[in-house]
Write a protein that holds these residues in place. Structure first.
Motif, PDB file in Angstrom:
ATOM      1  N   UNK A 172      52.156  36.961  43.706  1.00 21.77           N
ATOM      2  CA  UNK A 172      50.708  36.843  43.555  1.00 21.77           C
ATOM      3  C   UNK A 172      50.306  37.099  42.100  1.00 21.77           C
ATOM      4  N   UNK A 173      49.207  36.495  41.708  1.00 20.02           N
ATOM      5  CA  UNK A 173      48.659  36.721  40.376  1.00 20.02           C
ATOM      6  C   UNK A 173      47.204  37.157  40.509  1.00 20.02           C
ATOM      7  N   UNK A 174      46.701  37.841  39.490  1.00 19.13           N
ATOM      8  CA  UNK A 174      45.298  38.246  39.488  1.00 19.13           C
ATOM      9  C   UNK A 174      44.458  37.056  39.057  1.00 19.13           C
ATOM     10  N   UNK A 175      43.464  36.743  39.891  1.00 13.06           N
ATOM     11  CA  UNK A 175      42.557  35.626  39.621  1.00 13.06           C
ATOM     12  C   UNK A 175      41.331  36.115  38.861  1.00 13.06           C
ATOM     13  N   UNK A 176      40.789  37.264  39.283  1.00 16.26           N
ATOM     14  CA  UNK A 176      39.585  37.781  38.626  1.00 16.26           C
ATOM     15  C   UNK A 176      39.338  39.238  38.989  1.00 16.26           C
ATOM     16  N   UNK A 177      38.451  39.844  38.221  1.00 19.03           N
ATOM     17  CA  UNK A 177      37.925  41.175  38.498  1.00 19.03           C
ATOM     18  C   UNK A 177      36.430  41.006  38.736  1.00 19.03           C
ATOM     19  N   UNK A 178      35.910  41.643  39.753  1.00 20.22           N
ATOM     20  CA  UNK A 178      34.476  41.594  40.035  1.00 20.22           C
ATOM     21  C   UNK A 178      34.012  42.991  40.423  1.00 20.22           C
ATOM     22  N   UNK A 179      32.705  43.135  40.579  1.00 16.73           N
ATOM     23  CA  UNK A 179      32.176  44.411  41.047  1.00 16.73           C
ATOM     24  C   UNK A 179      31.045  44.139  42.014  1.00 16.73           C
ATOM     25  N   UNK A 180      31.066  44.837  43.124  1.00 16.53           N
ATOM     26  CA  UNK A 180      29.978  44.713  44.097  1.00 16.53           C
ATOM     27  C   UNK A 180      28.853  45.694  43.778  1.00 16.53           C
ATOM     28  N   UNK A 181      29.049  46.521  42.729  1.00 17.73           N
ATOM     29  CA  UNK A 181      28.013  47.457  42.285  1.00 17.73           C
ATOM     30  C   UNK A 181      27.076  46.701  41.347  1.00 17.73           C
ATOM     31  N   UNK A 182      25.784  46.868  41.519  1.00 18.74           N
ATOM     32  CA  UNK A 182      24.796  46.160  40.704  1.00 18.74           C
ATOM     33  C   UNK A 182      24.935  46.511  39.228  1.00 18.74           C
ATOM     34  N   UNK A 205      25.197  57.386  36.010  1.00 23.27           N
ATOM     35  CA  UNK A 205      25.349  58.768  35.547  1.00 23.27           C
ATOM     36  C   UNK A 205      26.597  59.386  36.168  1.00 23.27           C
ATOM     37  N   UNK A 206      27.007  60.506  35.589  1.00 24.45           N
ATOM     38  CA  UNK A 206      28.151  61.255  36.113  1.00 24.45           C
ATOM     39  C   UNK A 206      27.946  61.528  37.600  1.00 24.45           C
ATOM     40  N   UNK A 207      29.007  61.298  38.386  1.00 28.59           N
ATOM     41  CA  UNK A 207      28.956  61.525  39.829  1.00 28.59           C
ATOM     42  C   UNK A 207      28.641  60.270  40.631  1.00 28.59           C
ATOM     43  N   UNK A 208      28.145  59.212  39.987  1.00 31.45           N
ATOM     44  CA  UNK A 208      27.845  57.973  40.711  1.00 31.45           C
ATOM     45  C   UNK A 208      29.105  57.107  40.788  1.00 31.45           C
ATOM     46  N   UNK A 209      29.222  56.357  41.862  1.00 35.41           N
ATOM     47  CA  UNK A 209      30.421  55.541  42.102  1.00 35.41           C
ATOM     48  C   UNK A 209      30.188  54.082  41.741  1.00 35.41           C
ATOM     49  N   UNK A 210      31.229  53.464  41.205  1.00 36.80           N
ATOM     50  CA  UNK A 210      31.237  52.041  40.878  1.00 36.80           C
ATOM     51  C   UNK A 210      32.394  51.412  41.648  1.00 36.80           C
ATOM     52  N   UNK A 211      32.108  50.327  42.346  1.00 31.38           N
ATOM     53  CA  UNK A 211      33.123  49.625  43.136  1.00 31.38           C
ATOM     54  C   UNK A 211      33.620  48.406  42.347  1.00 31.38           C
ATOM     55  N   UNK A 212      34.941  48.276  42.234  1.00 36.66           N
ATOM     56  CA  UNK A 212      35.545  47.177  41.472  1.00 36.66           C
ATOM     57  C   UNK A 212      36.524  46.448  42.375  1.00 36.66           C
ATOM     58  N   UNK A 213      36.453  45.113  42.376  1.00 41.19           N
ATOM     59  CA  UNK A 213      37.357  44.314  43.187  1.00 41.19           C
ATOM     60  C   UNK A 213      38.317  43.543  42.281  1.00 41.19           C
ATOM     61  N   UNK A 214      39.592  43.539  42.675  1.00 38.84           N
ATOM     62  CA  UNK A 214      40.610  42.739  42.015  1.00 38.84           C
ATOM     63  C   UNK A 214      40.959  41.622  42.983  1.00 38.84           C
TER      64      UNK A 214
END
Length: 163
Positions: free
Chosen positions: A91-101, A106-115
């Motif tokens: 498999x190869x990486x096609x893209x990186x995306x994020x479902x987080x707006x 700020x510190x403590x907030x979460x960011x979701x990243x999709x590979x």
């Protein structure tokens, strides 16, 4: 009436839809010939199928030669009821995306990243991480979900000092 049994050492060579061949050999007198198929690099098949076979030295215990070259069908065919899949393409990486707006976090907030990968991947033998450039110190996003799909999701929690 009992079935004729083949002799020990009898062989049949089968050809698969991949173009590869396999020699099946009788280890002892009986009705079963076996062999081991080792998948070569670059060989792929959506459902491994025997396309032909050649009778080598198959004789029953009375000395009668095997003459039939009709391929087995139905329950006697390889892969019937189960797909025997061969996939040697990494498999190869096609893209990186994020479902987080888009925005500032700020510190403590979460960011979701999709590979996103070119095919389904399975996470096994450890937990993957995704290293992010976050300023003076690189940080790791941790694996959250997606094993068995073509998209793995990672979560990064913003830390003080990240830019």
């Amino acid at each position: 009436m009992p079935r004729n049994k083949c002799r020990s050492g009898n062989t049949i060579t089968v050809t698969f839809d991949t173009g590869e061949t396999l020699t099946l050999t009788a280890a002892s007198a009986g009705t079963t010939l076996t062999g081991t198929y080792t998948v070569a690099s670059g060989i792929n098949s959506a459902d491994l199928t025997v396309t032909s076979f050649a009778v080598g030295t198959v004789f029953d215990t009375a000395g009668n030669p095997m003459t039939s070259t009709t391929l087995p069908t139905g329950a006697n065919a390889i892969g019937t009821g189960t797909a025997v899949v061969i996939d040697t393409t990494a498999p190869t990486i096609v893209s990186f995306t994020s479902s987080t707006a888009n925005g500032s976090y700020k510190a403590g907030q979460a960011v979701s990243i999709q590979v996103v990968f070119s095919e389904a991947v399975t996470v096994a033998g450890g937990t993957p991480t995704l290293t992010l450039e976050t300023g003076a110190t690189d940080r790791d996003a941790t694996y959250a979900s997606g094993s068995g799909t073509s998209t793995l999701t990672f979560t990064y929690t913003v830390q003080a000092g990240d830019t």
